[in-house]
Every structure is written in structure tokens, then in C-alpha cells.
Design an enzyme around this catalytic site. Sequence first.
Site, PDB file in Angstrom:
ATOM      1  N   LYS A 134       0.831  -1.213   0.000  1.00 36.01           N
ATOM      2  CA  LYS A 134       0.000   0.000   0.000  1.00 36.01           C
ATOM      3  C   LYS A 134       0.865   1.262   0.000  1.00 36.01           C
ATOM      4  O   LYS A 134       0.526   2.272  -0.634  1.00 36.01           O
ATOM      5  CB  LYS A 134      -0.937   0.001   1.209  1.00 36.01           C
ATOM      6  CG  LYS A 134      -1.833   1.243   1.299  1.00 36.01           C
ATOM      7  CD  LYS A 134      -2.765   1.375   0.099  1.00 36.01           C
ATOM      8  CE  LYS A 134      -3.555   2.684   0.137  1.00 36.01           C
ATOM      9  NZ  LYS A 134      -4.492   2.778   1.261  1.00 36.01           N
ATOM     10  N   LYS A 179      -0.123  11.236   5.971  1.00 37.99           N
ATOM     11  CA  LYS A 179       0.170  10.156   6.918  1.00 37.99           C
ATOM     12  C   LYS A 179       0.789   8.958   6.215  1.00 37.99           C
ATOM     13  O   LYS A 179       1.801   8.408   6.655  1.00 37.99           O
ATOM     14  CB  LYS A 179      -1.117   9.772   7.641  1.00 37.99           C
ATOM     15  CG  LYS A 179      -1.000   8.602   8.611  1.00 37.99           C
ATOM     16  CD  LYS A 179      -1.423   7.276   7.988  1.00 37.99           C
ATOM     17  CE  LYS A 179      -2.880   7.266   7.583  1.00 37.99           C
ATOM     18  NZ  LYS A 179      -3.304   5.930   7.066  1.00 37.99           N
TER      19      LYS A 179
END
Length: 288
Positions: free
Chosen positions: A169, A237
Site C-alpha cells: 500500500k 500520513k
Amino acid sequence: MKIGFIGLGIMGKPMVKNLIKAGEVVLVHSRTQASVDEVVADGAIPSNIAEIGRECGMVITMLPDGPDVEQVVLGAGGLLENAKEGLILVDMSSIAPAISQKIHDKCAEKGVKMLDAPVSGGQPGAINGTLSIMVGGDGDLFERVRPILLKMGASAVHCGEIGAGNTTKLANNIIVAMNIAAVCEAFTLSTKAGVDAQKVFEAIKGGLAGSAVLNAKIPMILDGNFNPGFKIDLHIKDLQNAVNTGQEVGCPLPFTGQTIDIYRQLSKAGHGQKDHSGMWLYWNGANE
């Protein structure tokens, strides 16, 4: 098998709805009561973390970041404290691979099995059930839960051991961020040079420069629509997790660092809750 689902944000809510449409019994918990009420109206069962741990055979977490997952799973009164042996935890949050590994090891001590299974596709993919799901953990366990995952996504790929899902990811989100940056910079150039942006889009989308990002984000940019499918602050993030992981494995990520800087400037200017295609504002009135 009852499925517990913890975390009902812009991704979690439609994922729960798709599980319900597929005939699953889903117990839900979220800090936001309005989100709980919305999915309960579609057939979900309101619950709490302790009850989910005791009653469900499988629990899915979809939370903002690693510390949130740690609190829900490992914290006092959390999932692990109440879990029965044999529970399957599928964390679909996008977090640092090292945190996935830490949570996995703690779960293993209590006989709880875990996969990390972050997703790509944003809110549209969550709504349409077309998410791409990247999974790390035991291969046999993956095969057991794959039918459930495919009720929320179009693909589910086993990427390796625990943490491999989130590592994949991170790679995905680097590519998405670089692609958005390239799109914004290129279309700003063509627009300022006097060429119609829609014509540029039509001309290049079928060639080598074409991409899913181009097709998804240029219509939003041209409409000035930055309603979030994936927020700038969340992309910050994820990119910071990528930089931190790069440091751990000895891989510099200079372009990722530059992109974080752009997004942070936008966040500081009040754009952090906008869609990540809002990077366009960096070149086109970031302080507006």
C-alpha cells in the site's frame, strides 16, 4: 459467521453496506454515532469492541492510523482483551508495516490470527465494491477470508508475510501521489500556455501518459470539486509512513519527501480535509 467491523469513516461505511448486501451479519462500532445509525438503517447491528471480540469469528478494522489500531486491538478493554481463541482479525487500515507486525505478534500470543489488508480505490471503490485489496499474512488464512474480502473489492492479492500488505500500500500511495503531482504540474503548464485543459485531457488519456489517476482526478480538478475520496491529511500520513519505512530499510525516497512538503503546505493553508487531487491548489491559488 458474524463479522465485526470497527471504523465507519468514508471508506468503512460503504464497505459495511456491501457486506450486508452480500448477506453477511455485521456487528459495527464507531466513535461517530451518526455513522453507526446510517449502517444500522441498512441492516448492521450496533455493538461495542468487547462484544465484537466475544461474538464474532472475524473482525475487520478500518481506522485512520497505526496508533488507532493499536488502541482498539491492544488497549485496555480492547479487542484482544475480549477476543476468543481462533478469532480472525483483518486490519484494512493503511498503517506502518512495523505496527502491523507488532499487533500480529501480540495477537498470536492469545491465539488470534491476523492479516493486514489495506485497500486502494478510494471512496468510489468502497461504494462500488471495486477496491483493490493488498494482503499480508499466512497464505492459508488469506484463502479462508478471500471470499469475504471479494464482497468489498474487485481483487484481493496475497503479497507475502504480515506487513507485506501495508508495504504494498505504501508503494501504491507513492505512485498515486507522484501521478497526481505530475498531472497537476503538467496541466498547469498547458493551461498557462493557453491550451484548453479538456482538449489536453482528451489528447493524452489514451496514450502512455494515460492512467487511472488521470481519468479520476482531472474531471474533479476541472470542475473545482475537491470533495474527499481520499483526504490530503491522510495521504500525508501514508507518505510519512513510506518515508519512515524507507529509512528503516535503507531506501531514500526524495520525491516522496517533496510531495509530503507540498501536501503539508496545503494542509497548513486549511486544505487538509480536501481530496488529494487538491494538490492542484499548490500551483493554482493554494491560499484561496
